[in-house]
Design an enzyme around this catalytic site. Structure first.
Site, short mmCIF file in Angstrom:
data_model
loop_
_atom_site.label_atom_id
_atom_site.label_comp_id
_atom_site.label_asym_id
_atom_site.label_seq_id
_atom_site.Cartn_x
_atom_site.Cartn_y
_atom_site.Cartn_z
N ASP A 199 -2.86 -17.90 1.46
CA ASP A 199 -4.10 -18.47 0.93
C ASP A 199 -4.61 -19.58 1.84
OD1 ASP A 199 -1.77 -19.71 0.13
OD2 ASP A 199 -2.50 -20.31 -1.83
N ASP A 247 -10.26 -8.97 8.12
CA ASP A 247 -11.68 -8.84 7.81
C ASP A 247 -12.38 -10.19 7.82
OD1 ASP A 247 -11.60 -6.12 7.65
OD2 ASP A 247 -12.57 -6.00 5.68
N LYS A 286 3.54 -15.32 1.41
CA LYS A 286 3.51 -16.23 0.26
C LYS A 286 4.93 -16.38 -0.28
CE LYS A 286 0.22 -16.78 -2.77
NZ LYS A 286 -0.35 -18.13 -2.63
N TYR A 321 0.81 -1.22 0.00
CA TYR A 321 0.00 0.00 0.00
C TYR A 321 0.85 1.28 0.00
CZ TYR A 321 -3.87 -3.16 1.15
OH TYR A 321 -4.80 -4.17 1.14
N ASP A 339 -4.84 -6.99 5.97
CA ASP A 339 -6.08 -6.28 5.66
C ASP A 339 -7.19 -7.30 5.39
OD1 ASP A 339 -7.87 -4.38 4.90
OD2 ASP A 339 -6.80 -3.71 3.11
#
Ligand code: NAD
Length: 369
Positions: free
Chosen positions: A226, A254, A193, A142, A250
């Protein structure tokens, strides 16, 4: 008696309504032990833009830096949709996070017994859930450069963001996660990852190094992001502390938030580096936004903001017993059937924002009698 200064930034929409209840809880705790809370207020978000043409003033940023903790309600709303990006309500929050260098975002996902049926997952999967997601907040995809959209001149455009992490950024957030785990079940899962991203490989290696050097009493696992998303909905109780980068954090936080039922229940903390005296700059806020659809009606759930003060008790003021008492008061109020509209089911008596605040204060009185 020591005095702790708390800056309250209520913000927009339901922010002032939920903050008023957190304020009552802060007053209840003030002076009860040997700590007194001195609160002051300032504007942030759309209300600050209306008054000063910016989403947060320099003076407020300085006051936030000087405070022992900052508690924020929520910012934003349709009224400011047309305002320039740089002075939008959200820009105030981003500036506070950046200027205070709040690099570690802590989001607990706790399933209150009385609300287990409000989760989208089965009761047995979420009942008793208590996990903590530590998300890196000031680096990664970001913020990385280069970024932007370029015109390739052949009718094609290219969007670029850069995932970038340096050793110190991984090291400091890993330390926060390991320190937290030491106060919990001493287990950390580091998520990246590494199979497809060099930054993930570096993340994995640096977290392992910090672990080996200083935290071998804590159990460390590594998991691909994942798979972590899948495991969070398959068997969330396998986790204690999860530490991950900005983007994966992020999304995963959630996902975890939905395990617990309502947005109105979820607190968060954003922490900076500790100074020599061990003091960290810190901002505590509910995960939810300004909920313009219910603002001004007195029906918002104040629990996320009240529990955000609970996190301040735990992480800024080292008052774990008081934080436990507040958690217990919320739990008992829920167990006795206290519900705001967002967590009510048919047949429940629905409380207003201030009635929920009063119910929690009554429980505090009863539990400490
Ligand atoms: P939101 O979190 O404000 O609301 C989503 C839904 O949840 C709404 O139906 C709302 O009524 C409900 N809800 C949220 N908090 C609640 C509470 N405490 N009690 C009861 N119900 C609650 O998200 P949104 O609608 O996507 O965004 C609204 C505004 O908030 C936007 O301007 C957005 O940019 C801003 N926002 C701010 C923050 C922040 O300040 N940290 C975070 C997210 C969104």
């Amino acid at each position: 008696m020591t005095t702790k200064n708390i800056l309250l930034l209520a913000g927009d929409g339901i922010g002032p309504e939920v903050m008023a209840e957190a304020g009552r809880v802060i007053q209840w705790f003030s002076g009860r032990g040997d700590v007194e809370f001195d609160t002051s207020e300032a504007l942030v978000g759309g209300c600050c833009y209306d008054a000063h043409d910016v989403a947060v003033t320099d003076e407020t940023v300085e006051r936030a830096k000087a405070a022992d903790a900052v508690i924020l309600g929520a910012v934003g709303g349709p009224k400011w949709d047309g305002v320039d990006f740089s002075v939008r309500p959200e820009a105030g929050l981003l500036r506070l996070r950046k200027d205070l260098e709040l690099f570690a975002n802590l989001r607990p996902a706790i399933c209150f017994e009385a609300l287990a049926d409000a989760s989208s997952l089965k009761r047995e999967i979420v009942e008793g859930l208590d996990i903590m997601i530590v998300r890196e907040l000031t680096g990664g995809l970001y913020f990385g450069e280069p970024r932007g959209i370029t015109d390739l001149g052949n009718g094609q455009r290219r969007g670029i963001n850069t995932q970038i992490y340096d050793t110190f950024e991984i090291e400091r957030v890993a330390e926060v996660a390991f320190d937290l785990a030491r106060k919990r079940s001493k287990r950390v899962t580091s998520v990246e990852k590494r199979n497809v991203m060099e930054s993930g490989l570096l993340w994995n290696e640096e977290v392992s190094r910090v672990h080996k050097q200083s935290y071998s009493d804590v159990e460390l696992d590594h998991m691909l992001a994942d798979n972590c998303g899948m495991q969070l909905v398959r068997n969330p109780k396998q986790f204690d502390v999860i530490v991950t980068d900005n983007m994966f954090g992020d999304m995963l936080s959630d996902v975890a938030s939905m395990l617990t039922g309502s947005l109105g229940m979820l607190p968060s903390a954003s922490l900076g580096a500790a100074d020599k005296a061990g003091k960290r700059l810190a901002l505590y806020e509910p995960v939810h936004g300004s909920a313009p659809d219910i603002a001004g009606q007195g029906v918002a759930n104040p629990i996320a903001t009240i529990l955000s003060f609970g996190m301040a008790l735990r992480y800024s003021f080292d008052m774990a017993a008081e934080a436990d008492l507040l958690d217990k008061a919320v739990q008992t109020a829920l167990a006795e059937g206290c519900r705001t509209a967002d967590i009510a089911v048919a047949g429940d008596k629905v409380l207003s924002t201030s009635e929920m605040g009063s119910a929690i204060i009554s429980q505090l009185e009863a539990l400490s009698a």
